[in-house]
Design a protein around this motif. Sequence first.
Motif, short mmCIF file in Angstrom:
data_model
loop_
_atom_site.label_atom_id
_atom_site.label_comp_id
_atom_site.label_asym_id
_atom_site.label_seq_id
_atom_site.Cartn_x
_atom_site.Cartn_y
_atom_site.Cartn_z
N SER A 148 0.83 -1.20 0.00
CA SER A 148 0.00 0.00 0.00
C SER A 148 0.87 1.25 0.00
N LEU A 149 0.31 2.32 -0.53
CA LEU A 149 0.92 3.65 -0.47
C LEU A 149 -0.19 4.66 -0.26
N ARG A 150 0.18 5.75 0.36
CA ARG A 150 -0.76 6.86 0.53
C ARG A 150 -0.15 8.11 -0.07
N LEU A 151 -0.77 8.60 -1.12
CA LEU A 151 -0.34 9.85 -1.74
C LEU A 151 -1.08 11.02 -1.10
N SER A 152 -0.38 12.11 -1.00
CA SER A 152 -0.98 13.32 -0.45
C SER A 152 -0.74 14.48 -1.40
N CYS A 153 -1.68 15.38 -1.43
CA CYS A 153 -1.57 16.58 -2.26
C CYS A 153 -1.89 17.77 -1.36
N ALA A 154 -0.92 18.65 -1.23
CA ALA A 154 -1.10 19.86 -0.42
C ALA A 154 -1.39 21.03 -1.34
N ALA A 155 -2.44 21.76 -1.03
CA ALA A 155 -2.86 22.88 -1.86
C ALA A 155 -2.69 24.19 -1.12
N SER A 156 -2.29 25.19 -1.85
CA SER A 156 -2.24 26.54 -1.30
C SER A 156 -3.30 27.36 -2.00
N GLY A 157 -3.83 28.35 -1.31
CA GLY A 157 -4.90 29.15 -1.89
C GLY A 157 -6.15 29.03 -1.06
N ARG A 158 -6.79 30.14 -0.83
CA ARG A 158 -7.93 30.17 0.08
C ARG A 158 -9.18 29.57 -0.54
N THR A 159 -9.16 29.31 -1.85
CA THR A 159 -10.35 28.79 -2.51
C THR A 159 -10.32 27.30 -2.72
N PHE A 160 -9.43 26.59 -2.03
CA PHE A 160 -9.29 25.15 -2.22
C PHE A 160 -10.62 24.43 -2.07
N SER A 161 -11.39 24.80 -1.07
CA SER A 161 -12.63 24.08 -0.80
C SER A 161 -13.69 24.28 -1.88
N SER A 162 -13.45 25.19 -2.82
CA SER A 162 -14.39 25.42 -3.91
C SER A 162 -14.20 24.42 -5.05
N TYR A 163 -13.06 23.76 -5.08
CA TYR A 163 -12.69 22.95 -6.22
C TYR A 163 -12.95 21.47 -6.02
N ALA A 164 -13.38 20.83 -7.09
CA ALA A 164 -13.29 19.38 -7.13
C ALA A 164 -11.82 19.01 -7.32
N MET A 165 -11.44 17.86 -6.81
CA MET A 165 -10.06 17.42 -6.90
C MET A 165 -9.99 16.06 -7.58
N GLY A 166 -8.95 15.88 -8.32
CA GLY A 166 -8.79 14.60 -9.00
C GLY A 166 -7.37 14.09 -8.92
N TRP A 167 -7.24 12.79 -9.02
CA TRP A 167 -5.94 12.14 -9.20
C TRP A 167 -5.92 11.50 -10.58
N PHE A 168 -4.85 11.76 -11.29
CA PHE A 168 -4.62 11.18 -12.61
C PHE A 168 -3.27 10.48 -12.57
N ARG A 169 -3.04 9.61 -13.53
CA ARG A 169 -1.74 8.97 -13.62
C ARG A 169 -1.32 8.82 -15.07
N GLN A 170 -0.01 8.79 -15.26
CA GLN A 170 0.53 8.69 -16.60
C GLN A 170 1.69 7.70 -16.59
N ALA A 171 1.51 6.60 -17.29
CA ALA A 171 2.56 5.61 -17.44
C ALA A 171 3.42 5.98 -18.63
N PRO A 172 4.66 5.49 -18.69
CA PRO A 172 5.56 5.83 -19.80
C PRO A 172 4.93 5.49 -21.15
N GLY A 173 4.94 6.45 -22.04
CA GLY A 173 4.43 6.24 -23.38
C GLY A 173 2.93 6.23 -23.49
N LYS A 174 2.23 6.56 -22.41
CA LYS A 174 0.78 6.53 -22.43
C LYS A 174 0.21 7.89 -22.05
N GLU A 175 -1.07 8.07 -22.35
CA GLU A 175 -1.74 9.32 -22.02
C GLU A 175 -2.04 9.38 -20.52
N ARG A 176 -2.19 10.59 -20.03
CA ARG A 176 -2.58 10.79 -18.64
C ARG A 176 -4.06 10.39 -18.49
N ARG A 177 -4.33 9.58 -17.46
CA ARG A 177 -5.67 9.04 -17.31
C ARG A 177 -6.23 9.28 -15.92
#
Length: 128
Positions: A17-46
Motif C-alpha cells: 500500500s501507499l498513501r499519496l498526499s496533495c497539499a494545496a495553497s490558496g484560500r479557494t481550495f474548498s471550492s474545487y473538485a479534486m482529481g488524481w490522474f496517472r501517466q505511465a511511460p508512453g501513455k496518455e494521462r488518465r
Amino acid sequence: QVQLVESGGGLVQAGDSLRLSCAASGRTFSSYAMGWFRQAPGKERRFVAGIDWSGDITAYDDSVKGRFTISRDNAKNTVALQMNSLQPEDTAVYYCAAGLVGAPMWLRVRDIRKYDYWGQGTQVTVSL
C-alpha cells in the motif's frame, strides 16, 4: 490560483500500500473538485479518482475501484489517495489536479479538460 504539491510516491512491491498526499495553497481550495490522474511511460494521462468540493461524492476508474480511496480535508487543504493492493500496472507518475468541473460531478470529474491546476507529479513504481 491554486498551487498543488504531491508527495508519498515510492517503490513498493505488488500487494503493498501507499498513501499519496496533495497539499494545496490558496484560500479557494474548498471550492474545487479534486482529481488524481496517472501517466505511465508512453501513455496518455488518465483519470484515477475524483472527489467533489464537499467530499461527499467520489468517483473511481474501474481499474482502481475497491483498491483506491480518495479523501480530502478542507481544513488542512489536502487531498489524499490511499492505494491498497498495488499491482505493477499501477506504476505511473501520479498527478493531483483541481478544477471547477461542473455537474454532473461524477461524470465531469473524469474529464481531464475540466481541471485548471496541476501538481508536478509523484512517481509510483510497483515491482513484482
